[in-house]
Scaffold this motif. Structure first.
Motif, PDB file in Angstrom:
ATOM      1  N   ILE A  70      38.059   0.164 107.307  1.00 36.97           N
ATOM      2  CA  ILE A  70      37.184  -0.248 106.214  1.00 36.97           C
ATOM      3  C   ILE A  70      37.230   0.813 105.124  1.00 36.97           C
ATOM      4  CG2 ILE A  70      34.812  -0.818 105.560  1.00 36.97           C
ATOM      5  CD1 ILE A  70      34.281  -1.563 108.426  1.00 36.97           C
TER       6      ILE A  70
ATOM      7  N   TYR B 230      32.263  -7.407  94.951  1.00 36.50           N
ATOM      8  CA  TYR B 230      33.408  -7.023  95.776  1.00 36.50           C
ATOM      9  C   TYR B 230      32.935  -6.437  97.103  1.00 36.50           C
ATOM     10  CZ  TYR B 230      36.969  -4.032  97.759  1.00 36.50           C
ATOM     11  OH  TYR B 230      37.813  -3.411  98.639  1.00 36.50           O
TER      12      TYR B 230
ATOM     13  N   MET C 239      31.275  -9.052 104.113  1.00 40.09           N
ATOM     14  CA  MET C 239      31.282 -10.349 104.798  1.00 40.09           C
ATOM     15  C   MET C 239      32.597 -10.556 105.557  1.00 40.09           C
ATOM     16  SD  MET C 239      28.362 -11.767 104.409  1.00 40.09           S
ATOM     17  CE  MET C 239      28.650 -13.472 104.786  1.00 40.09           C
ATOM     18  N   ALA C 240      33.708 -10.116 104.988  1.00 40.73           N
ATOM     19  CA  ALA C 240      35.009 -10.238 105.658  1.00 40.73           C
ATOM     20  C   ALA C 240      35.025  -9.409 106.936  1.00 40.73           C
ATOM     21  CB  ALA C 240      36.132  -9.806 104.725  1.00 40.73           C
ATOM     22  N   VAL C 241      34.448  -8.221 106.892  1.00 39.04           N
ATOM     23  CA  VAL C 241      34.372  -7.370 108.085  1.00 39.04           C
ATOM     24  C   VAL C 241      33.496  -8.046 109.143  1.00 39.04           C
ATOM     25  CG1 VAL C 241      33.515  -5.174 108.981  1.00 39.04           C
ATOM     26  CG2 VAL C 241      34.817  -5.228 106.858  1.00 39.04           C
TER      27      VAL C 241
ATOM     28  N   SER D 130      30.086  -6.815  98.633  1.00 47.34           N
ATOM     29  CA  SER D 130      29.458  -7.852  99.442  1.00 47.34           C
ATOM     30  C   SER D 130      30.508  -8.746 100.101  1.00 47.34           C
ATOM     31  CB  SER D 130      28.511  -8.683  98.588  1.00 47.34           C
ATOM     32  OG  SER D 130      27.879  -9.667  99.359  1.00 47.34           O
ATOM     33  N   ALA D 131      31.519  -9.134  99.347  1.00 51.18           N
ATOM     34  CA  ALA D 131      32.588  -9.979  99.896  1.00 51.18           C
ATOM     35  C   ALA D 131      33.367  -9.238 100.977  1.00 51.18           C
ATOM     36  CB  ALA D 131      33.526 -10.430  98.782  1.00 51.18           C
ATOM     37  N   ALA D 132      33.642  -7.956 100.748  1.00 49.14           N
ATOM     38  CA  ALA D 132      34.373  -7.170 101.739  1.00 49.14           C
ATOM     39  C   ALA D 132      33.538  -6.988 103.006  1.00 49.14           C
ATOM     40  CB  ALA D 132      34.757  -5.816 101.150  1.00 49.14           C
TER      41      ALA D 132
ATOM     42  N   GLU E 186      34.668 -13.193 114.888  1.00 56.47           N
ATOM     43  CA  GLU E 186      35.797 -13.938 115.449  1.00 56.47           C
ATOM     44  C   GLU E 186      36.404 -13.236 116.658  1.00 56.47           C
ATOM     45  OE1 GLU E 186      38.405 -14.367 112.121  1.00 56.47           O
ATOM     46  OE2 GLU E 186      37.151 -15.885 111.157  1.00 56.47           O
TER      47      GLU E 186
ATOM     48  N   ARG F 208      32.897 -11.180 109.476  1.00 55.92           N
ATOM     49  CA  ARG F 208      33.617 -12.358 109.968  1.00 55.92           C
ATOM     50  C   ARG F 208      34.664 -11.947 111.003  1.00 55.92           C
ATOM     51  NH1 ARG F 208      33.647 -14.642 105.448  1.00 55.92           N
ATOM     52  NH2 ARG F 208      35.471 -13.585 104.600  1.00 55.92           N
ATOM     53  N   GLN F 209      35.399 -10.852 110.733  1.00 59.17           N
ATOM     54  CA  GLN F 209      36.400 -10.366 111.690  1.00 59.17           C
ATOM     55  C   GLN F 209      35.750  -9.993 113.017  1.00 59.17           C
ATOM     56  OE1 GLN F 209      38.310  -7.105 109.688  1.00 59.17           O
ATOM     57  NE2 GLN F 209      39.967  -8.384 108.915  1.00 59.17           N
TER      58      GLN F 209
END
Length: 69
Positions: free
Chosen positions: A29, A6, A12-14, A8-10, A20, A16-17
């Motif tokens: 966060i 979880y 990565m989402a940060v 690690s995925a979170a 972008e 990615r944001q």
């Protein structure tokens, strides 16, 4: 999903944001995710550091003393 997965995925989402939209001033966060990402670094002097530096001594009465140099 396990905690590490979880986090690690979170993280990565940060990332990615930020990739972008790099002009974002802040992204809310979860503190656990921020800690996983290295936001909270502990810089305090620990017992192992003091022992490693040889700053602890034991006197004749068995008391442990810290010698500031």
């Amino acid at each position: 999903m396990h905690d590490k997965e979880y986090l690690s995925a979170a993280a990565m989402a940060v990332a990615r944001q930020l990739a972008e939209n790099p002009v974002i001033l802040s992204i809310p966060i979860d503190p656990d995710v921020a800690d996983f990402m290295g936001a909270f670094v502990e810089d305090a002097l620990g017992l192992a550091d003091v022992i490693e530096d040889g700053l602890l001594t034991v006197n004749g009465q068995g008391e442990v003393l810290y010698e500031a140099r």
